[in-house]
Write a protein that holds these residues in place. Structure first.
Motif, mmCIF file in Angstrom:
data_model
loop_
_atom_site.group_PDB
_atom_site.id
_atom_site.type_symbol
_atom_site.label_atom_id
_atom_site.label_comp_id
_atom_site.label_asym_id
_atom_site.label_seq_id
_atom_site.Cartn_x
_atom_site.Cartn_y
_atom_site.Cartn_z
ATOM 1 N N UNK A 121 -48.876 8.277 -31.846
ATOM 2 C CA UNK A 121 -48.535 7.189 -30.809
ATOM 3 C C UNK A 121 -47.932 5.948 -31.601
ATOM 4 N N UNK A 122 -46.683 5.807 -30.901
ATOM 5 C CA UNK A 122 -45.751 4.787 -31.348
ATOM 6 C C UNK A 122 -46.215 3.438 -31.386
ATOM 7 N N UNK A 123 -46.227 2.445 -32.413
ATOM 8 C CA UNK A 123 -46.892 1.444 -32.637
ATOM 9 C C UNK A 123 -45.795 0.323 -32.484
ATOM 10 N N UNK A 124 -46.090 -1.002 -31.588
ATOM 11 C CA UNK A 124 -45.163 -1.908 -31.597
ATOM 12 C C UNK A 124 -46.065 -3.318 -32.081
ATOM 13 N N UNK A 125 -45.076 -4.326 -32.684
ATOM 14 C CA UNK A 125 -45.608 -5.406 -32.738
ATOM 15 C C UNK A 125 -45.454 -6.416 -31.369
ATOM 16 N N UNK A 126 -46.235 -7.204 -31.063
ATOM 17 C CA UNK A 126 -46.114 -8.072 -29.925
ATOM 18 C C UNK A 126 -44.836 -8.591 -29.913
ATOM 19 N N UNK A 127 -44.315 -8.980 -30.939
ATOM 20 C CA UNK A 127 -42.707 -9.667 -30.856
ATOM 21 C C UNK A 127 -41.635 -8.558 -30.477
ATOM 22 N N UNK A 128 -42.004 -7.262 -30.461
ATOM 23 C CA UNK A 128 -41.161 -6.148 -30.126
ATOM 24 C C UNK A 128 -41.491 -5.678 -28.658
ATOM 25 N N UNK A 129 -42.359 -6.452 -27.930
ATOM 26 C CA UNK A 129 -42.751 -5.987 -26.624
ATOM 27 C C UNK A 129 -41.709 -5.252 -25.604
ATOM 28 N N UNK A 130 -40.759 -6.348 -25.661
ATOM 29 C CA UNK A 130 -39.567 -5.800 -24.832
ATOM 30 C C UNK A 130 -38.822 -4.420 -24.916
ATOM 31 N N UNK A 131 -39.069 -4.023 -26.208
ATOM 32 C CA UNK A 131 -38.757 -2.622 -26.452
ATOM 33 C C UNK A 131 -39.476 -1.538 -26.209
ATOM 34 N N UNK A 132 -40.575 -1.639 -25.881
ATOM 35 C CA UNK A 132 -41.443 -0.165 -25.792
ATOM 36 C C UNK A 132 -41.097 0.836 -24.638
ATOM 37 N N UNK A 133 -41.125 1.888 -24.700
ATOM 38 C CA UNK A 133 -40.669 2.882 -23.818
ATOM 39 C C UNK A 133 -41.115 2.625 -22.375
ATOM 40 N N UNK A 134 -40.632 3.364 -21.482
ATOM 41 C CA UNK A 134 -40.766 3.258 -20.197
ATOM 42 C C UNK A 134 -42.561 3.622 -19.995
ATOM 43 N N UNK A 135 -43.121 3.228 -18.644
ATOM 44 C CA UNK A 135 -44.496 3.438 -18.605
ATOM 45 C C UNK A 135 -45.026 3.258 -17.217
ATOM 46 N N UNK A 136 -46.201 3.850 -16.687
ATOM 47 C CA UNK A 136 -46.406 3.695 -15.235
ATOM 48 C C UNK A 136 -47.261 2.448 -15.408
ATOM 49 N N UNK A 137 -48.389 2.523 -16.401
ATOM 50 C CA UNK A 137 -49.421 1.349 -16.139
ATOM 51 C C UNK A 137 -49.649 0.831 -17.668
ATOM 52 N N UNK A 138 -49.756 -0.522 -17.679
ATOM 53 C CA UNK A 138 -50.010 -1.081 -18.915
ATOM 54 C C UNK A 138 -51.383 -1.401 -18.691
ATOM 55 N N UNK A 139 -52.249 -1.147 -19.951
ATOM 56 C CA UNK A 139 -53.678 -1.590 -19.873
ATOM 57 C C UNK A 139 -53.804 -2.584 -20.989
ATOM 58 N N UNK A 140 -54.207 -3.647 -20.710
ATOM 59 C CA UNK A 140 -54.390 -4.912 -21.494
ATOM 60 C C UNK A 140 -55.589 -5.296 -21.674
ATOM 61 N N UNK A 141 -56.072 -5.233 -23.307
ATOM 62 C CA UNK A 141 -57.432 -5.853 -23.614
ATOM 63 C C UNK A 141 -56.759 -6.502 -24.951
ATOM 64 N N UNK A 142 -56.134 -7.844 -24.619
ATOM 65 C CA UNK A 142 -55.788 -8.626 -25.603
ATOM 66 C C UNK A 142 -56.243 -9.844 -25.556
ATOM 67 N N UNK A 143 -55.443 -11.034 -26.035
ATOM 68 C CA UNK A 143 -56.091 -12.421 -25.915
ATOM 69 C C UNK A 143 -55.121 -13.113 -24.755
ATOM 70 N N UNK A 144 -55.887 -14.313 -24.230
ATOM 71 C CA UNK A 144 -54.946 -15.016 -23.404
ATOM 72 C C UNK A 144 -53.676 -15.593 -23.861
#
Length: 237
Positions: A49-72
Motif C-alpha cells: 500500500x503506497x504511503x503518503x504524508x498529510x502534506x502530500x494529500x493532493x498527490x494521492x492516486x484516484x479513489x472512489x471513497x475516502x475513509x477518514x479516521x483522523x483528527x479534526x
C-alpha cells in the motif's frame, strides 16, 4: 467479477487506520486500498500500500471513497479533496467543530458522504431499537452506560451521545454514565426502567475489526449513491 472499490485511507497510523489497511487488502473485502495517508511516513510502501504524508494529500492516486479516521485538524483537507475529486467520504473523525459539521452538510449537496461515531453494524441496529423502545415506553427512566479502555479521553463516548439522540427522538430523556477500565474495546448499555421492571439493550464490541469492517461495508454501498448525507442504517443492505 465486480471491480473493487478504490479506497483511500486517511488517518492510517491510528488503530482504525491500521485495521482498515489490513482488512481492506483482503480479496473478500471487495476493495482496493490505493493509498494510506498519515501525518508523517517512514516507509513509502507498506504491505503493498503506497504511503503518503498529510502534506502530500493532493498527490494521492484516484479513489472512489475516502475513509477518514483522523483528527479534526486534518478533516478539512480530506473533505476538500473529496469535493475536488468528486469522491465519496466515510468519516469517523470525532470532535468536529460546528463549522466542520456545517461544511459536511454543505458538501453532502455535491457528494455522497457519511459521518458516524460508530461503524459497527450492530450499533446501527441498536439505534433503531432504542428509538422504538423510547417511543413505546413514555415516562420510563432512560440511562446510557458506556465502558471503554483507559486511554479513551472523551466521555460520554460519541456512540453514547448518538444513542442518546435516538432515545430523545423517541421521547426519552437519557442520563449518561461512563466507565474507563483496562482494555475494554467498547460496551454500550441503554436501560429503560419503570416501577417493577427494566429493559436493557446492550452492544459489546469484542475487537476493533468490527468498526473497520463496518466502514468498508458502508464504503462499498456509498460510492454509487447520489449526493447526500447518509446513516449507517441506510447502508446495511
Amino acid at each position: 467479477m465486480n471491480t473493487p472499490i478504490r479506497i483511500l485511507i486517511h488517518g492510517s497510523s491510528g488503530r482504525m487506520g491500521q485495521a482498515l489497511q489490513r482488512l481492506g487488502k483482503q480479496p473478500a473485502s471487495g476493495c482496493q486500498v490505493v493509498a494510506a495517508v498519515a501525518r508523517r511516513v517512514d516507509l513509502r510502501v507498506v504491505d503493498g500500500i503506497p504511503q503518503f504524508a498529510a502534506s502530500e494529500l493532493s498527490g494521492v492516486p484516484d479513489f472512489d471513497v475516502a475513509i477518514d479516521f483522523s483528527l479534526p485538524q486534518g478533516f478539512d483537507a480530506i473533505l476538500q479533496l473529496c469535493l475536488a475529486r468528486k469522491a465519496a467520504l466515510v468519516s469517523g473523525t470525532t470532535g468536529l467543530s460546528e463549522a466542520q459539521q456545517a461544511a459536511l452538510a454543505a458538501a453532502s449537496e455535491r457528494i455522497p458522504l457519511i459521518w458516524a461515531s460508530n461503524f459497527s453494524l450492530g450499533v446501527a441496529v441498536l439505534h433503531d431499537l432504542v428509538e422504538r423502545a423510547a417511543s413505546m415506553l413514555q415516562g420510563w427512566d432512560c440511562d446510557i452506560v458506556e465502558a471503554h479502555h483507559t486511554r479513551k479521553q472523551d466521555a460520554p463516548s460519541g456512540t453514547a451521545l448518538t444513542l442518546g439522540r435516538s432515545a430523545e427522538a423517541g421521547g426519552a430523556h437519557p442520563h449518561y454514565a461512563s466507565i474507563r477500565a483496562g482494555d475494554i474495546v467498547g460496551e454500550h448499555l441503554v436501560q429503560f426502567t419503570s416501577a417493577g421492571e427494566r429493559i436493557e439493550l446492550v452492544h459489546r464490541a469484542h475487537n476493533r475489526d468490527i468498526f473497520a469492517s463496518g466502514a468498508l461495508h458502508v464504503a462499498q454501498r456509498l460510492h454509487t449513491r447520489p449526493p447526500g448525507q447518509y446513516q449507517v442504517s441506510e447502508l446495511l443492505k
